[in-house]
Design an enzyme around this catalytic site. Structure first.
Site, PDB file in Angstrom:
ATOM      1  N   LEU A   3       0.828  -1.223  -0.035  1.00 21.39           N
ATOM      2  CA  LEU A   3       0.053   0.050  -0.051  1.00 21.39           C
ATOM      3  C   LEU A   3       0.851   1.197   0.079  1.00 21.39           C
ATOM      4  CD1 LEU A   3      -2.620  -0.954   2.716  1.00 21.39           C
ATOM      5  CD2 LEU A   3      -2.849  -0.915   0.366  1.00 21.39           C
ATOM      6  N   GLY A  55       2.127   2.389  -2.923  1.00 22.12           N
ATOM      7  CA  GLY A  55       2.572   2.510  -4.231  1.00 22.12           C
ATOM      8  C   GLY A  55       3.722   3.001  -4.304  1.00 22.12           C
ATOM      9  N   CYS A 105       4.787   6.339  -5.026  1.00 17.96           N
ATOM     10  CA  CYS A 105       5.059   7.368  -4.243  1.00 17.96           C
ATOM     11  C   CYS A 105       5.648   7.265  -2.848  1.00 17.96           C
ATOM     12  CB  CYS A 105       3.676   8.256  -4.232  1.00 17.96           C
ATOM     13  SG  CYS A 105       3.873   9.809  -3.289  1.00 17.96           S
ATOM     14  N   GLY A 143      -4.650  -8.183  -9.615  1.00 17.45           N
ATOM     15  CA  GLY A 143      -6.081  -8.004  -9.932  1.00 17.45           C
ATOM     16  C   GLY A 143      -6.084  -7.725 -11.478  1.00 17.45           C
ATOM     17  N   GLY A 146      17.118  15.032 -18.594  1.00 17.80           N
ATOM     18  CA  GLY A 146      17.211  16.076 -17.806  1.00 17.80           C
ATOM     19  C   GLY A 146      15.501  16.808 -17.371  1.00 17.80           C
ATOM     20  N   HIS A 163       6.011  39.569   8.398  1.00 15.72           N
ATOM     21  CA  HIS A 163       7.262  39.949   8.020  1.00 15.72           C
ATOM     22  C   HIS A 163       8.203  39.518   9.152  1.00 15.72           C
ATOM     23  CE1 HIS A 163      10.731  42.218   6.550  1.00 15.72           C
ATOM     24  NE2 HIS A 163      10.856  42.752   7.620  1.00 15.72           N
TER      25      HIS A 163
END
Length: 473
Positions: A39, A41, A43, A115, A189, A452
Site C-alpha cells: 500500500l 505504491g 510515491c 487483480g 533532464g 514579516h
C-alpha cells in the site's frame, strides 16, 4: 468468490487508489482495494517520500558544510550514507504503517494479489468482476458495481538498454544503493533526473546529465530551467543537452558503463535512466472491456475520469495526464464523487501545482510564457527576485539567484501562470494554488497582509508589482 458484492473495487493501492478508497468509504460505500505489492505504491516506496527523505539529508549536509557562513565553525564531520538510507527506510515504514491503519479505520478490505478485470459472465452481465491471483497460485473473484483503475506507472528503459539493477539503474534501483558511486551519468533532464542530480552532487558524486532535447525541464519556464542549470553547474553537475544517444554510443562493462558524447568517451560507475514512465495497463484485463488506450498505452477517460465502460473509471499515472501524486489523488476523488453522484468539480490541470525538489527548489502553476504564447495569448510578465526578501537573504546570503515570475493575459489581466525558483517554493506554491482555485486577482494577492519577515512576502510583492504598487522592488 468474495462473500458479498462490493460497491467499488479499486485496482492499485498507490496514492490515487488508497485516497479514492477512503473517499468512497466516507460516502458509505463498501470498498475493496487490490494491491499486488505494498500500500502506498510508487510515491510512498519508490518515489516522492524516499527521494525527499534523502534530499532532506542532503540539505542537512549542505547546511553543515556551509555552517561557517552562519557563524558556526565545525571542526570535523562525515557523511554516513548507510544511516541516510536507514532513515529513509524508517520514514517510509512510518508512513506505510499509517496507510495500513487508514484502511482499517475506514473499513476497506485489502486484497494482496494481482487483480485483473474479467468480461461478462454468469457472475455479472457486465465486465468488471475482478479476479485476484495470489502468490500461492490461488485466486478469488470479487463481484462489484464499479471499478476504479489506479495501476500507476513504471520507469521506462532505453529502447536499446535494459535496466540491470547494478550498472544501468532505474529510479527504483538507485534508491537501493548501499554505497555511493564516484561517478554517475543521468540520461534525462526532467524532474526525476534533476532531483537525483541535485541529491548526488551534494553527496560528493561526480554527476553528468545527458538530455536529448534542447534544454532541461522542458515543461517549465525557460528562465527557470536556465537558472536551475546554472546553479547545478556551479555546484559541479555537468550538462550535455541536445545529445541523441543510440546503441552505438553506450556500452556496459563489468562494473562500469561507457558513453560516447560528441566524439568523447566517458566512463561512469553507474547510469541512471530517467527518460519517463510507462503506464501499467498491460495484463490487467482491459481487453475484456470497452476501454480505449492512447498510442502510449494510457487509459482514455472523460473529464470525470470515466472510461468507455461507464462503470469503470481510471485515475493517476495510468491515464497519462500530470504524473504527480497529488494530481492522482484529485483525479481519484473526482472519479469517486462522479461515480456515486456527489457532484464533483472536474480536474483543471492548469490549477494543479507542480514541484521539483532540487536545490534550489522549483514550483509552478498554470502556463509558462512560452506555452501561453504558443496558444495564442498575448502575455506580459513580471518578476520579483528573492534577494529583495529579507527572510530569503537570511536563509541564504550567497548565490541567492531565485525569483518568482507571473504570466498575465494582456487582454483581461487574468493570471495565466506563476513560476518560481528559490528557497522553499514547494511550500509557497500552495498559497498560489488556493489563489488560482479562488480565481484571485493580483491586487488581492498584493493587498493580503503577509507576515514579516517571511518568504511568502515575495508573493505579496509580485501581486503589487503587477499593479505598479510594489514596495521593495
Amino acid at each position: 468468490m468474495a462473500d458479498e458484492k462490493y460497491d467499488l473495487v479499486i485496482l492499485g493501492g498507490g496514492t490515487a487508489g488508497y485516497v479514492s478508497a477512503i473517499r468512497a468509504s466516507q460516502l458509505g460505500k463498501k470498498v475493496a482495494l487490490v494491491e499486488k505489492s505494498l500500500l502506498g505504491g510508487t510515491c510512498l516506496h519508490k518515489g516522492c517520500i524516499p527521494t525527499k527523505a534523502l534530499l532532506k539529508s542532503a540539505e542537512v549536509l549542505r547546511t553543515v558544510t556551509n555552517s561557517s557562513e552562519f557563524g558556526v565553525d565545525i571542526d570535523a564531520f562525515k557523511l554516513n550514507f548507510s544511516r541516510m538510507q536507514t532513515r529513509k527506510n524508517e520514514v517510509v515504514q512510518q508512513m506505510f504503517n499509517g496507510v495500513e491503519q487508514l484502511m482499517k479505520h475506514n473499513k476497506i478490505d485489502v486484497f494482496n494479489g494481482v487483480g485483473r478485470i474479467l468480461g461478462p459472465s454468469i457472475f455479472s452481465p457486465q465486465s468488471g468482476t475482478i479476479s485476484v491471483e495470489y502468490d500461492d497460485g490461488e485466486s478469488e473473484l470479487i463481484p462489484n458495481n464499479n471499478v476504479l483503475i489506479c495501476t500507476g506507472s513504471s520507469p521506462m528503459p532505453l529502447p536499446f538498454l535494459s535496466f540491470d539493477g547494478n550498472t544501468v539503474l532505474s529510479s527504483d534501483d538507485i534508491l537501493k544503493l548501499d554505497k555511493l558511486p564516484q561517478t554517475l551519468a543521468i540520461i534525462g533532464g526532467g524532474v526525476i533526473g534533476l532531483e537525483f542530480a541535485s541529491l548526488m552532487v551534494d553527496l560528493g558524486v561526480e554527476v553528468s546529465v545527458i538530455e536529448a532535447g534542447p534544454r532541461i525541464l522542458p515543461t517549465e519556464s525557460k528562465s527557470i530551467a536556465k537558472a536551475l542549470q546554472n546553479d547545478l553547474e556551479q555546484r559541479g553537475v555537468n550538462f550535455y543537452v541536445d545529445v541523441q544517444l543510440s546503441e552505438e554510443h553506450v556500452s556496459t562493462k563489468d562494473n562500469s558503463i561507457e558513453i560516447q558524447i560528441e566524439e568523447e568517451l566517458f566512463v561512469f560507475d553507474k547510469l541512471l535512466v530517467a527518460i519517463g514512465r510507462k503506464p501499467n495497463t498491460t495484463d490487467i484485463g482491459l481487453n475484456n472491456t470497452k476501454i480505449k488506450l492512447t498510442d502510449k498505452g494510457h487509459i482514455v477517460v472523460n473529464e470525470y475520469q470515466q472510461t468507455e465502460d461507464k462503470h469503470i473509471y481510471a485515475a493517476g499515472d495510468c491515464i497519462g495526464k500530470l504524473q504527480l501524486a497529488h494530481v492522482g489523488s484529485k483525479e481519484g476523488i473526482t472519479a469517486i464523487e462522479h461515480m456515486f453522484d456527489a457532484t464533483p468539480i472536474s480536474v483543471d490541470y492548469n490549477k494543479m501545482p507542480k514541484c521539483v525538489y532540487t536545490q534550489p527548489e522549483v514550483a509552478s502553476i498554470g502556463q509558462t510564457k512560452e506555452l501561453a504564447n504558443e496558444e495564442g495569448f498575448k502575455t506580459k510578465t513580471f518578476k520579483v527576485p528573492f534577494k529583495a526578501i529579507g527572510k530569503a537573504v537570511i536563509e541564504n546570503t550567497k548565490n541567492l539567484n531565485g525569483f518568482c515570475e507571473i504570466v498575465i493575459d494582456q487582454e483581461n489581466d487574468n493570471v495565466l501562470g506563476i513560476n518560481m525558483i528559490g528557497p522553499h517554493v514547494t511550500e509557497l506554491i500552495n498559497e498560489l494554488s488556493l489563489f488560482q482555485f479562488m480565481n484571485g486577482s493580483t491586487l488581492e494577492l498584493g493587498l493580503t497582509t503577509h507576515a514579516h519577515p517571511s518568504l511568502s512576502e515575495v508573493l505579496m510583492e509580485l501581486g503589487l508589482k503587477v499593479e505598479n504598487r510594489s514596495i521593495h522592488v
